[in-house]
Write a protein that holds these residues in place. Sequence first.
Motif, PDB file in Angstrom:
ATOM      1  N   ASN A  79       0.816  -1.208   0.000  1.00 14.24           N
ATOM      2  CA  ASN A  79       0.000   0.000   0.000  1.00 14.24           C
ATOM      3  C   ASN A  79       0.854   1.265   0.000  1.00 14.24           C
ATOM      4  OD1 ASN A  79      -2.504  -1.356   0.018  1.00 14.24           O
ATOM      5  ND2 ASN A  79      -2.367  -1.679   2.223  1.00 14.24           N
ATOM      6  N   ARG A  80       1.985   1.217   0.651  1.00 13.60           N
ATOM      7  CA  ARG A  80       2.876   2.387   0.667  1.00 13.60           C
ATOM      8  C   ARG A  80       3.417   2.675  -0.734  1.00 13.60           C
ATOM      9  NH1 ARG A  80       7.484   1.995   4.838  1.00 13.60           N
ATOM     10  NH2 ARG A  80       7.506   4.258   4.484  1.00 13.60           N
ATOM     11  N   ILE A  81       3.732   1.622  -1.485  1.00 18.48           N
ATOM     12  CA  ILE A  81       4.238   1.809  -2.852  1.00 18.48           C
ATOM     13  C   ILE A  81       3.149   2.387  -3.749  1.00 18.48           C
ATOM     14  CG2 ILE A  81       5.052   0.585  -4.907  1.00 18.48           C
ATOM     15  CD1 ILE A  81       6.521  -1.340  -2.978  1.00 18.48           C
ATOM     16  N   LEU A  82       1.930   1.868  -3.631  1.00 20.38           N
ATOM     17  CA  LEU A  82       0.840   2.403  -4.442  1.00 20.38           C
ATOM     18  C   LEU A  82       0.598   3.874  -4.113  1.00 20.38           C
ATOM     19  CD1 LEU A  82      -1.826  -0.470  -4.524  1.00 20.38           C
ATOM     20  CD2 LEU A  82       0.049  -0.001  -6.108  1.00 20.38           C
ATOM     21  N   ARG A  83       0.598   4.211  -2.834  1.00 19.58           N
ATOM     22  CA  ARG A  83       0.370   5.613  -2.470  1.00 19.58           C
ATOM     23  C   ARG A  83       1.480   6.498  -3.017  1.00 19.58           C
ATOM     24  NH1 ARG A  83      -0.783   8.927   3.181  1.00 19.58           N
ATOM     25  NH2 ARG A  83      -0.247  10.936   2.248  1.00 19.58           N
ATOM     26  N   ALA A  84       2.727   6.035  -2.923  1.00 17.75           N
ATOM     27  CA  ALA A  84       3.852   6.849  -3.401  1.00 17.75           C
ATOM     28  C   ALA A  84       3.746   7.113  -4.900  1.00 17.75           C
ATOM     29  CB  ALA A  84       5.172   6.161  -3.082  1.00 17.75           C
ATOM     30  N   SER A  85       3.290   6.126  -5.676  1.00 20.12           N
ATOM     31  CA  SER A  85       3.153   6.332  -7.114  1.00 20.12           C
ATOM     32  C   SER A  85       2.064   7.355  -7.414  1.00 20.12           C
ATOM     33  CB  SER A  85       2.863   5.013  -7.826  1.00 20.12           C
ATOM     34  OG  SER A  85       1.578   4.523  -7.498  1.00 20.12           O
ATOM     35  N   VAL A  86       0.974   7.313  -6.648  1.00 25.93           N
ATOM     36  CA  VAL A  86      -0.088   8.303  -6.814  1.00 25.93           C
ATOM     37  C   VAL A  86       0.428   9.695  -6.463  1.00 25.93           C
ATOM     38  CG1 VAL A  86      -2.332   9.061  -5.926  1.00 25.93           C
ATOM     39  CG2 VAL A  86      -1.949   6.647  -6.443  1.00 25.93           C
ATOM     40  N   ASP A  87       1.157   9.799  -5.356  1.00 30.21           N
ATOM     41  CA  ASP A  87       1.718  11.100  -4.959  1.00 30.21           C
ATOM     42  C   ASP A  87       2.644  11.648  -6.038  1.00 30.21           C
ATOM     43  OD1 ASP A  87       0.359  11.046  -2.557  1.00 30.21           O
ATOM     44  OD2 ASP A  87       2.047  10.244  -1.406  1.00 30.21           O
ATOM     45  N   ARG A  88       3.465  10.769  -6.623  1.00 27.35           N
ATOM     46  CA  ARG A  88       4.400  11.215  -7.658  1.00 27.35           C
ATOM     47  C   ARG A  88       3.646  11.780  -8.860  1.00 27.35           C
ATOM     48  NH1 ARG A  88       9.554   9.635  -9.480  1.00 27.35           N
ATOM     49  NH2 ARG A  88      10.126   9.840  -7.297  1.00 27.35           N
ATOM     50  N   LEU A  89       2.610  11.087  -9.314  1.00 29.75           N
ATOM     51  CA  LEU A  89       1.857  11.523 -10.493  1.00 29.75           C
ATOM     52  C   LEU A  89       1.081  12.810 -10.213  1.00 29.75           C
ATOM     53  CD1 LEU A  89       0.599   8.053 -11.718  1.00 29.75           C
ATOM     54  CD2 LEU A  89       2.216   9.545 -12.906  1.00 29.75           C
ATOM     55  N   LEU A  90       0.581  12.966  -9.002  1.00 30.97           N
ATOM     56  CA  LEU A  90      -0.176  14.168  -8.665  1.00 30.97           C
ATOM     57  C   LEU A  90       0.702  15.412  -8.631  1.00 30.97           C
ATOM     58  CD1 LEU A  90      -2.607  12.820  -5.912  1.00 30.97           C
ATOM     59  CD2 LEU A  90      -3.219  13.672  -8.182  1.00 30.97           C
ATOM     60  N   ARG A  91       2.001  15.224  -8.491  1.00 34.02           N
ATOM     61  CA  ARG A  91       2.900  16.384  -8.492  1.00 34.02           C
ATOM     62  C   ARG A  91       3.212  16.884  -9.892  1.00 34.02           C
ATOM     63  NH1 ARG A  91       5.814  13.474  -4.267  1.00 34.02           N
ATOM     64  NH2 ARG A  91       7.473  12.946  -5.722  1.00 34.02           N
ATOM     65  N   LEU A  92       2.813  16.128 -10.912  1.00 34.13           N
ATOM     66  CA  LEU A  92       3.186  16.471 -12.284  1.00 34.13           C
ATOM     67  C   LEU A  92       2.048  17.186 -13.001  1.00 34.13           C
ATOM     68  CD1 LEU A  92       4.957  13.178 -13.381  1.00 34.13           C
ATOM     69  CD2 LEU A  92       6.036  15.328 -12.735  1.00 34.13           C
ATOM     70  N   PRO A  93       2.318  18.348 -13.603  1.00 32.07           N
ATOM     71  CA  PRO A  93       1.309  18.963 -14.462  1.00 32.07           C
ATOM     72  C   PRO A  93       1.161  18.158 -15.746  1.00 32.07           C
ATOM     73  CG  PRO A  93       3.365  20.200 -14.569  1.00 32.07           C
ATOM     74  CD  PRO A  93       3.566  19.137 -13.524  1.00 32.07           C
ATOM     75  N   GLY A  94      -0.003  18.245 -16.343  1.00 30.75           N
ATOM     76  CA  GLY A  94      -0.234  17.517 -17.583  1.00 30.75           C
ATOM     77  C   GLY A  94      -1.093  16.290 -17.403  1.00 30.75           C
ATOM     78  N   VAL A  95      -1.410  15.948 -16.130  1.00 28.39           N
ATOM     79  CA  VAL A  95      -2.341  14.850 -15.891  1.00 28.39           C
ATOM     80  C   VAL A  95      -3.753  15.398 -16.102  1.00 28.39           C
ATOM     81  CG1 VAL A  95      -3.236  13.220 -14.182  1.00 28.39           C
ATOM     82  CG2 VAL A  95      -0.783  13.738 -14.254  1.00 28.39           C
ATOM     83  N   PRO A  96      -4.559  14.787 -16.969  1.00 28.80           N
ATOM     84  CA  PRO A  96      -5.905  15.312 -17.228  1.00 28.80           C
ATOM     85  C   PRO A  96      -6.731  15.453 -15.953  1.00 28.80           C
ATOM     86  CG  PRO A  96      -5.342  13.598 -18.805  1.00 28.80           C
ATOM     87  CD  PRO A  96      -4.259  13.591 -17.778  1.00 28.80           C
ATOM     88  N   ARG A  97      -7.632  16.442 -15.966  1.00 29.52           N
ATOM     89  CA  ARG A  97      -8.396  16.764 -14.757  1.00 29.52           C
ATOM     90  C   ARG A  97      -9.175  15.566 -14.231  1.00 29.52           C
ATOM     91  NH1 ARG A  97     -12.177  21.909 -15.142  1.00 29.52           N
ATOM     92  NH2 ARG A  97     -10.098  22.804 -15.449  1.00 29.52           N
ATOM     93  N   GLU A  98      -9.817  14.816 -15.135  1.00 30.72           N
ATOM     94  CA  GLU A  98     -10.627  13.698 -14.660  1.00 30.72           C
ATOM     95  C   GLU A  98      -9.751  12.587 -14.075  1.00 30.72           C
ATOM     96  OE1 GLU A  98      -9.731  12.904 -19.012  1.00 30.72           O
ATOM     97  OE2 GLU A  98     -10.249  14.637 -17.745  1.00 30.72           O
ATOM     98  N   VAL A  99      -8.548  12.395 -14.650  1.00 35.29           N
ATOM     99  CA  VAL A  99      -7.624  11.391 -14.114  1.00 35.29           C
ATOM    100  C   VAL A  99      -7.068  11.863 -12.776  1.00 35.29           C
ATOM    101  CG1 VAL A  99      -5.504  10.097 -14.526  1.00 35.29           C
ATOM    102  CG2 VAL A  99      -7.040  10.587 -16.429  1.00 35.29           C
ATOM    103  N   ARG A 100      -6.753  13.145 -12.685  1.00 30.01           N
ATOM    104  CA  ARG A 100      -6.251  13.697 -11.416  1.00 30.01           C
ATOM    105  C   ARG A 100      -7.296  13.520 -10.316  1.00 30.01           C
ATOM    106  NH1 ARG A 100      -2.138  16.958 -10.074  1.00 30.01           N
ATOM    107  NH2 ARG A 100      -1.579  17.144 -12.274  1.00 30.01           N
ATOM    108  N   SER A 101      -8.555  13.743 -10.648  1.00 34.39           N
ATOM    109  CA  SER A 101      -9.620  13.594  -9.658  1.00 34.39           C
ATOM    110  C   SER A 101      -9.692  12.154  -9.159  1.00 34.39           C
ATOM    111  CB  SER A 101     -10.949  14.014 -10.277  1.00 34.39           C
ATOM    112  OG  SER A 101     -12.012  13.783  -9.386  1.00 34.39           O
ATOM    113  N   ARG A 102      -9.557  11.202 -10.067  1.00 35.28           N
ATOM    114  CA  ARG A 102      -9.603   9.793  -9.653  1.00 35.28           C
ATOM    115  C   ARG A 102      -8.359   9.403  -8.852  1.00 35.28           C
ATOM    116  NH1 ARG A 102     -11.509   8.995 -15.111  1.00 35.28           N
ATOM    117  NH2 ARG A 102      -9.545   7.964 -15.660  1.00 35.28           N
ATOM    118  N   LEU A 103      -7.213   9.987  -9.200  1.00 33.08           N
ATOM    119  CA  LEU A 103      -5.997   9.724  -8.417  1.00 33.08           C
ATOM    120  C   LEU A 103      -6.144  10.262  -6.990  1.00 33.08           C
ATOM    121  CD1 LEU A 103      -3.208  10.532 -11.045  1.00 33.08           C
ATOM    122  CD2 LEU A 103      -3.601   8.313  -9.976  1.00 33.08           C
TER     123      LEU A 103
END
Length: 402
Positions: free
Chosen positions: A173-197
């Motif tokens: 679970n810690r690895i999954l959370r870390a990957s989500v945190d990493r992606l949320l820090r990046l601009p360019g993730v579509p709004r609907e995908v960011r919301s689901r993340l």
Amino acid sequence: MNPPVDLVEHAKPTTHALPDAAGHALDAGKIVKASRDARRPGHWQLSAGSKVGAVTVEVPDAEPVTIRIQPKVPIARLFFLLGYSLDPRRAWQDGQVDVAEHPDLLPAFAHAVERQINRALQQGLLQGYRATEETALVVRGRIRESAQMRRHFGATLPVEVAYDEFTTDIAENRILRASVDRLLRLPGVPREVRSRLLHQRARLADATPLVRGQPLPAWQPSRLNARYHQALQLARAVLDEASAEHEPGELRIDGFLFNMNKLFEDFVTVALREAFRGTELTSRFQEPHHLDEASAIRMKPDFVLCGPDQAPLAVADAKYKAEKPGGYPDADLYQMLAYCTALGLREGHLVYAKGNESSASHKVRHSCIVIHQHALDLDQSPRELLEDISSITMQMSTALCV
């Protein structure tokens, strides 16, 4: 915010307005090749090599700069190469990871990570036992006697204890959370995908965030965590050593990158190994050998096939690189000739990502060595790619029977 800089793997240099600190950081970090444009102050010439992905550079007193590097291969094929390299028995075939809505790498990858995490968590968060050591006011588990004496000099309270806790705060679970945190820090993730993340991060809120720069916690595939496997494979790709994460002083680089050289090499060597699975032959990846009798000249072929007595029987090297105008680089042939000579083999195999050059074979003068150059077309379907790998292994097997 500055618009993102879009580059294509191995394309010609293009000029972009960048803060000097960002240009120097991109070049020093070997993310892209960057050099000042002498004719235009404040502009840099950027060209991408074999790394693809997205990074954001934050510099003092300037807007963040985002670099997005697109691969030449189709996004769906990149996912297959990655999935097969990590776990050939559960590789992502076409359709298993939906990328049709997002033709660019970062949105497609963020979408895929979110979907796989959602599938993994459909039955709730995985729980497991975590070894815990703490200072407590009650005895739980066993007393850590040496720590008790060292820290409390014989006092009965507080007490140093160690116990196994059944919790959701485990490595998976810690690895999954870390990957989500990493992606949320990046601009360019579509709004609907960011919301689901953000929704997935809320589900993983009890997992302790990873400390930046620290190794990933270890986990072992098992029947109990089988529903997490594909999500963890994607998370590993976001968080592994190829990812960009750097904080020198006030300058910060964050993102994830795939090295297509290594991705192609991993795919080819794993596919060759799988083709020989079930036989008496064993596969060696990057095993050290020496060219000379004094063992001073070291070499590490990507793939060596060994017999039951561990003697080398075949050798192969994977080459994902741009061709010269006249074809594949001659240096690769010289390298393979050295491998064959040192290992005492009559044939060697160079496996390329196909460009303009077709497959070929070269018999070395004044010797019995033949070097084969194979061209894998990465635009093919996964089934066709693996069929081409099978053709290479059949050629290797034919040589073994001579």
